[in-house]
Design an enzyme around this catalytic site. Structure first.
Site: not given
Length: 223
Positions: A139-140
């Site tokens: 995940p960013c």
């Protein structure tokens, strides 16, 4: 280099930041060998998030924003290393699922002054292992927090890494839609949206055609 900007809308912030990064950012090479121009710790406060017009200079357009927003709020059937909807609404822990957004709504109704209305996406037992490999994504978006102040809901998000040219607009408008949903459920007005990116960047080789098409005046910064 850390910067803080205050803009009325995502559209204005996007158009400002593309030129700012291309002009003042520093080049770095990613783990997979791509060249980026980066500003570290970029904090963007959107003061009127109800202004949702999409910049004509955003390469992926309205459809990408709508799809991202729908996937974030309702989930996606696509198979991916992670899913933001799942991580926020069905965070997996010991064979159980935690709806972090439901917790936040309930908490704000019970205690409007709470500073504990936080949702996370990073799951160490999955994401650390994926990070050790040469493929796969993690995940960013890392963190979402909501505060009620002066009877308005204020939203802050933290990205470890953010692709300005093709992702930021969809990310921000999708998360604003999430914030509006929370505000409606709690029964307060939606206030401001603050977007903190530890690494805000543009892939200057990959996206050179986009820069040439939408930001031709910035080509001089790539010479």
């Amino acid at each position: 280099m850390a910067i803080y900007i205050k803009k009325p809308s995502v559209r204005v912030a996007y158009e400002y930041l593309v030129e700012k990064i291309l002009k003042d950012g520093e080049d770095m090479i990613t783990e997979d060998g791509q060249r980026c121009r980066e500003l570290r710790n970029t904090v963007i406060e959107i003061t009127n998030p109800k202004l949702k017009s999409i910049s004509p200079k955003y390469p992926l357009g309205k459809k990408a924003v709508e799809q991202y927003t729908n996937n974030l709020l309702y989930g996606s059937k696509n198979i991916f290393s992670y899913d933001y909807h799942e991580r926020l609404f069905k965070y997996p822990v010991n064979n159980n699922e935690i709806n972090q957004i439901e917790y936040i709504i309930d908490k704000l109704k019970e205690q409007p002054n709470s500073r504990r209305c936080v949702a996370i996406t990073w799951q160490p037992d999955i994401d650390i292992e994926v990070s050790k490999k040469d493929y796969g994504s993690v995940p960013c978006l890392q963190f979402v927090q909501f505060l009620i102040r002066d009877n308005k809901l204020h939203q802050t998000v933290l990205f470890r890494s953010n692709d300005l040219m093709v992702a930021f607009v969809s990310n921000a408008l999708g998360l604003i839609a999430l914030g509006e949903k929370v505000a409606e459920e709690v029964g307060v007005d939606y206030g401001t949206y603050t977007h903190h990116s530890v690494s805000m960047h543009i892939y200057i080789d990959r996206d050179k055609d986009y820069i040439k098409k939408y930001f031709p005046d910035c080509l001089k910064y790539l010479e």
